[in-house]
Design a protein around this motif. Structure first.
Motif: not given
Length: 397
Positions: A350-360
């Motif tokens: 249900s959510a988007s996350f910001t990781g080491t390579g951008g949004v996922f």
């Protein structure tokens, strides 16, 4: 420490589960859309708001070939824990030894020890076995694999997929006016799955696949395929060639020489690669590579992670290390909301996350979508044609 929750240990998996594990296991480079299992369950164990979140990290520590990768994954996970604001992760590390049977056993032990979610394992067979071991207890598994064949049910994959890259490239092709393509692929399992991913992305984006040309890995085989593909585009039937081949593959230099030799002129016919060409800077001066399209993560975020990891541990991270950082970041973000259902399948998707390579984000079928930039080789260097988006459109379901 984990809260120990006594329960009867399952002695064996059912014959059906074992059969499924055997059929779904695949080598990690194999990725394509639509091969995942059932849609991910919406459930999962409840967590206690404000209390440390019990997370199990499953990595192949004692595998002689993968031990360094395991160490890098653990380091990255602990680095991500330092960023969590108002959330404490109770991380315990379990050794899979790179083996499916041991992954199954330690996954069960982790849940017996109180784990509410599993991060890892690395290899697809191990991840599939771990997911099967704890599926009846509703514990979700965030695997480092990119094998979509194991995704679904309680198993999610964090690794980048062919389907995601193909869709990003095809959307860019459509936006720039491309209408028809030829696919060049290796006549093996990864090549065939890459071909399927490109074909599906073309259908979604309204682009015609004129032909798909397979090659056997030999000078003669690659040369003949390059000639057939060139004939299709030079006749005017197609405006773009998509290649599934890894940049490091021995076939790539041959293709880059033979396509121009048969009339595929960079700047007139577009070349696109399903894998990253920035891993082969020695090819940047090759005339056949000029103007090629390929997908890459957000460079600024990737470089920031690499620098921070190196400063903390005195060595560069393994290329897969960022997946562990991403997993912990996602868990922390969800737990911070203070909901007891933060680690259920419904919450994870249900959510988007910001990781080491951008949004996922994680998708309901157990795969993932990652924001990618469109890169190219121009004047013997990599340039970004279209930056990675800062958000992902559409719902994650």
């Amino acid at each position: 420490m984990f809260t120990v929750l006594p329960r009867l240990r399952k002695a064996t998996l059912s014959l059906a589960a074992l059969a499924a594990a055997s059929l779904l296991a695949a080598c990690d480079p194999v990725t394509t859309a639509g091969l995942g299992g059932a849609s991910s369950n919406t459930g999962g164990p409840a967590i206690q708001a404000g209390a440390p979140v019990p997370v199990a990290l499953l990595v192949p520590k004692s595998d002689s070939g993968a031990g360094p990768v395991a160490a890098s994954l653990e380091n990255a996970a602990r680095l991500a824990m330092q960023d969590l604001d108002g959330v404490e992760i109770d991380l315990r590390v379990y050794d899979t030894a790179g083996q499916a049977a041991q992954a199954s056993a330690v996954a069960q032990k982790a849940v017996d020890d109180g784990a509410k979610i599993i991060l890892g394992p690395l290899f697809s067979e191990a991840a599939n076995a771990a997911g099967a071991a704890v599926a009846d207890e509703g514990v979700n598994v965030l695997s480092f694999s990119n094998t979509t064949a194991i995704a679904g049910g309680n198993v999610f994959i964090l690794g980048p997929t062919f389907a995601n890259t193909a869709d990003r490239l095809m959307a860019h092709a459509r936006k720039t006016g491309k209408k028809s393509i030829v696919i060049i692929y290796s006549n093996d399992v990864p090549g065939q799955f890459g071909k399927i991913a490109i074909e599906q992305a073309a259908t979604v984006n309204g682009i015609q696949v004129v032909s798909s040309e397979a090659y056997e890995l030999s000078i003669e085989g690659v040369t003949a395929t390059a000639k057939r593909a060139a004939a299709a585009v030079t006749s005017g039937a197609a405006d773009t060639i998509f290649i599934t081949t890894e940049a490091a593959n021995a076939a790539m230099p041959i293709l880059l020489d033979q396509l121009p030799a048969n009339g595929v002129t960079p700047g007139q016919i577009q070349l696109a690669g399903l894998t990253r060409f920035d891993v082969r800077p020695d090819l940047f001066a090759n005339p056949g590579l000029q103007g090629v399209w390929f997908g890459v993560p957000d460079r600024s975020r990737q470089e920031a992670f690499n620098q921070r990891y190196t400063a903390a541990y005195g060595a560069s991270p393994h290329p897969l290390a960022g997946l562990a950082f991403d997993g912990i970041s996602a868990i922390g973000l969800l737990a911070k909301k203070g909901n007891s259902d933060a680690l259920t399948g419904k919450s994870l998707t249900s959510a988007s996350f910001t990781g080491t390579g951008g949004v996922f984000r994680l998708l309901k079928n157990g795969t993932n979508q990652r924001a990618l930039a469109i890169a190219s080789i121009q004047n013997n260097q990599m340039v970004i044609l279209d930056p990675a988006p800062s958000s992902l459109s559409g719902a994650g379901f």
